[in-house]
Design an enzyme around this catalytic site. Sequence first.
Site, PDB file in Angstrom:
ATOM      1  N   GLU A 278      -4.234 -10.278   1.932  1.00  0.00           N
ATOM      2  CA  GLU A 278      -3.886 -10.296   0.508  1.00  0.00           C
ATOM      3  C   GLU A 278      -3.600 -11.720   0.051  1.00  0.00           C
ATOM      4  O   GLU A 278      -3.979 -12.118  -1.054  1.00  0.00           O
ATOM      5  CB  GLU A 278      -2.669  -9.392   0.277  1.00  0.00           C
ATOM      6  CG  GLU A 278      -2.603  -8.813  -1.119  1.00  0.00           C
ATOM      7  CD  GLU A 278      -1.634  -7.629  -1.186  1.00  0.00           C
ATOM      8  OE1 GLU A 278      -2.099  -6.492  -1.145  1.00  0.00           O
ATOM      9  OE2 GLU A 278      -0.414  -7.856  -1.260  1.00  0.00           O
ATOM     10  N   GLU A 281      -6.777 -13.375  -0.386  1.00  0.00           N
ATOM     11  CA  GLU A 281      -7.414 -12.847  -1.599  1.00  0.00           C
ATOM     12  C   GLU A 281      -6.831 -13.514  -2.840  1.00  0.00           C
ATOM     13  O   GLU A 281      -7.561 -13.910  -3.753  1.00  0.00           O
ATOM     14  CB  GLU A 281      -7.233 -11.322  -1.667  1.00  0.00           C
ATOM     15  CG  GLU A 281      -8.018 -10.679  -2.808  1.00  0.00           C
ATOM     16  CD  GLU A 281      -7.741  -9.192  -2.961  1.00  0.00           C
ATOM     17  OE1 GLU A 281      -7.052  -8.601  -2.096  1.00  0.00           O
ATOM     18  OE2 GLU A 281      -8.200  -8.618  -3.967  1.00  0.00           O
ATOM     19  N   CYS A 298      -0.060  -1.695  -1.741  1.00  0.00           N
ATOM     20  CA  CYS A 298       0.523  -1.009  -0.576  1.00  0.00           C
ATOM     21  C   CYS A 298       1.021   0.386  -0.909  1.00  0.00           C
ATOM     22  O   CYS A 298       1.151   1.232  -0.041  1.00  0.00           O
ATOM     23  CB  CYS A 298       1.706  -1.774  -0.023  1.00  0.00           C
ATOM     24  SG  CYS A 298       1.462  -3.518   0.071  1.00  0.00           S
ATOM     25  N   SER A 318      -5.220  -5.535  -5.776  1.00  0.00           N
ATOM     26  CA  SER A 318      -5.804  -6.102  -4.564  1.00  0.00           C
ATOM     27  C   SER A 318      -6.711  -5.075  -3.901  1.00  0.00           C
ATOM     28  O   SER A 318      -6.446  -3.878  -3.933  1.00  0.00           O
ATOM     29  CB  SER A 318      -4.686  -6.500  -3.596  1.00  0.00           C
ATOM     30  OG  SER A 318      -5.190  -6.620  -2.290  1.00  0.00           O
ATOM     31  N   LYS A 357       1.995   8.902   0.843  1.00  0.00           N
ATOM     32  CA  LYS A 357       1.145   8.506   1.968  1.00  0.00           C
ATOM     33  C   LYS A 357       0.356   9.697   2.496  1.00  0.00           C
ATOM     34  O   LYS A 357      -0.726   9.536   3.062  1.00  0.00           O
ATOM     35  CB  LYS A 357       2.001   7.913   3.081  1.00  0.00           C
ATOM     36  CG  LYS A 357       2.577   6.546   2.767  1.00  0.00           C
ATOM     37  CD  LYS A 357       1.544   5.447   2.938  1.00  0.00           C
ATOM     38  CE  LYS A 357       2.088   4.114   2.404  1.00  0.00           C
ATOM     39  NZ  LYS A 357       1.036   3.104   2.264  1.00  0.00           N
ATOM     40  N   GLU A 360      -2.501   9.689   0.351  1.00  0.00           N
ATOM     41  CA  GLU A 360      -3.346   8.526   0.616  1.00  0.00           C
ATOM     42  C   GLU A 360      -4.257   8.755   1.822  1.00  0.00           C
ATOM     43  O   GLU A 360      -5.446   8.443   1.784  1.00  0.00           O
ATOM     44  CB  GLU A 360      -2.488   7.284   0.856  1.00  0.00           C
ATOM     45  CG  GLU A 360      -3.305   6.011   1.035  1.00  0.00           C
ATOM     46  CD  GLU A 360      -2.457   4.806   1.402  1.00  0.00           C
ATOM     47  OE1 GLU A 360      -1.516   4.959   2.201  1.00  0.00           O
ATOM     48  OE2 GLU A 360      -2.737   3.716   0.891  1.00  0.00           O
ATOM     49  N   GLU A 365     -11.795   7.533   0.424  1.00  0.00           N
ATOM     50  CA  GLU A 365     -12.029   6.115   0.750  1.00  0.00           C
ATOM     51  C   GLU A 365     -11.480   5.772   2.133  1.00  0.00           C
ATOM     52  O   GLU A 365     -11.800   4.732   2.698  1.00  0.00           O
ATOM     53  CB  GLU A 365     -11.331   5.194  -0.257  1.00  0.00           C
ATOM     54  CG  GLU A 365     -11.816   5.295  -1.691  1.00  0.00           C
ATOM     55  CD  GLU A 365     -10.962   6.265  -2.500  1.00  0.00           C
ATOM     56  OE1 GLU A 365     -10.325   7.148  -1.887  1.00  0.00           O
ATOM     57  OE2 GLU A 365     -10.951   6.151  -3.738  1.00  0.00           O
ATOM     58  N   CYS A 502      10.455   1.092  -0.518  1.00  0.00           N
ATOM     59  CA  CYS A 502      10.329   2.176   0.467  1.00  0.00           C
ATOM     60  C   CYS A 502      11.676   2.663   1.003  1.00  0.00           C
ATOM     61  O   CYS A 502      11.780   3.802   1.462  1.00  0.00           O
ATOM     62  CB  CYS A 502       9.470   1.727   1.632  1.00  0.00           C
ATOM     63  SG  CYS A 502       7.891   1.071   1.108  1.00  0.00           S
TER      64      CYS A 502
END
Lengths: 573, 158
Positions: A278, A281, A298, A318, A357, A360, A365, A502
Amino acid sequence: MFNIEIDNRNVQVNDGETILAVCKREGIRIPTLCFLEGLAPSGACRMCIVEVEGFPGLIPACSYPVTPGMKVKTSTPRVLDARRTIVELLVSNHPDDCLYCLRNGQCELQKLARDMDVKRISYGKSKTKRNADVSSPSIVRDPEKCILCGKCVRVCEEIQGVSAIDFVGRGCKAFVGTAFDSGLNVSTCINCGQCILVCPTGALTERTYVDEVAAALADPDKFVVVQHAPSVSVTLAEEFGVKAGKDVDGQMVAALRRLGFKRVFDTSFTADLTILEEGSELVHRIKTGGKLPMMTSCSPGWIKFVEQFYPDMIENVSTCKSPQQMMGALIKSFFAQREGLEPSKIVSVSIMPCTAKKFECQRPEMAVDYVPDVDYVLTTRELAQLFRRYGIELGAMTPDTADTPFGERTSAGKIFGATGGVMEAAIRSAYFLLTGQEYPEEKIPAIRGLKGHKEVKLKIGELEVGAAVVSGLGNARKLLDEIKAGRNDIHFIEVMTCPGGCISGGGQPLNTDTEAVKARLQALYQIDRDDRTRVSHRNESVNRLYKEFLGQPLGEKSHHLLHTHYKKREVKA
Amino acid sequence: MSQIKTVLEKYPNAKRENLIPILQDIQEACGYLSREVVNEVAQYIGLPAAKIYGVATFYNQFRFQPLGKYHVMICRGTACHVKGSQKVLDMVVKALGIQPGQTSRDGLFSLGVVACMGACGLAPVVSINGEFHAKVTPKKLSGIIAEIRDKELSHAKN
């Protein structure tokens, strides 16, 4: 400042305080169900009623401000009777499955029934029937257990700015539901699970995968590996009655091994990796005039939020996968190759502070040839449950360290667990990438702490960089709207879905207050203060991984394994 | 969808206080509030769809399914109640297999309940497509429904 009388005691109070706030300070516990610290009171549950001299009726303490000379009685027979009746009425329309309810022992209604001495239910036996919503991979809603306190609705709207759910219907037929009462899976729900944290009963719980993981562990044909997120080690102990703020990283690793996981990896390793990808990037975008401000990727709740509410800003996000998914991708590629394992034989489990998550890891993907990179996500709470089921005493474990090749971490990766952590880690490494020197300060105070919106301007070499850190998507919404309106002094934005990051994620231990979250935060800062390696680019295992496998940040392999693209999401709301 | 556009054009810069009039106008134009319409209104006013659904379900006046070919309205006012409209409603719910506010799957019948039709002298009163039926009993109404079904069936056969 003036005086009032509470239970025949003189108490000094401030103008504008509520009776409830004063009582809390004075050590008088007034039961509440719908009260939410920091949000405007709704007065829905009436549990906090008190007697005020001169008023014929009972007064809700949560919403009534103190007035000079006011005389309050908090536990007269009339008050206690009314409170008991309220609990009795709620229980009378509540399933009797406490023994095997996921909330058993942590349910506020259960506790109140005991505290208020509810011994029998003298009201009708008929109960409202309504189907549970099990459509979401993250959250299960059981409206039969809902007491209509409305906390989930308020958190979803006021803290997260999502409003996937609201009250539907009216009066005794009212319930909490999505638009057109369809499943959460097709709604605007971002799966953050903040509603679970505030729910007083078992009406909102995580979709649990404990059975699936237990089955995989028992299957001799499977090679079961686990990764654990940065924030889990500083919250897990709370599930076993330890005061908030204790880091049990080593003992948790030992306990995971005892459960039968073949390898225990640390997600903080891929957090370090994320920083390199990142960070590169960001530097690339700044140097080549790419889309700015760049926003972190994230937090999966945040990703879905952008996809459905700000599709025109997806390019600002990102392209890095989250640390969980980077780890998942590496396990089923590099690690599988190295160990000579068939990727489909590997069961990859991750322990996360997060319910999103779970969503996710099921995204299309995040799979190669229909083999998902991460198979199951367990929350901190579910991990504790797994330990309990297997009779593992966390406190009795001899601390152990995570496995190679993804076990080494720096404290920069560890502080990902708190709001501002990703930014701080990124700044430390970006500074090195751009100037060739280490970042001189020990910490960046402006982006530490639990505030929902933090900003800092930094000079890195020749570059003036504006950085913003937001947590709680209501705050993100405000910032995005500012940017849409033309604000352009920010280059990099860290967004965490849950307020505080988190450490207060939707999968963390329940019934926690701000003090507990602060203690978790301090625990992470303590680890960072004491660590020898505090910058991601000094993670030797990460550097070795680049040398042996990945090549370089943003390289061909990285692009294939560690990056992805998101696109506009049509929600059926 | 063009009907919705016409409605929304009447409310430039609409805010949340315009929500109910907008929904009323749309129901007037389309007969009910569909998911697509609620989403469009949500976009237009900048309110979450769940919120709009919450508001709309609070009021009895809004429907979320298209009207049936025959719209049955049962009066549940005081006079009709005293004269036994609850039994009439129970029968019709059972006979049509739908709740008030819903439409049967064949699209033939939809059911509504009103607080008072202002025809207390005819209690219990039922209106089907605006036509009033006076002093209705469960038996009488079930006959009317059967008649409609027969008629539709023979139409379909021919």
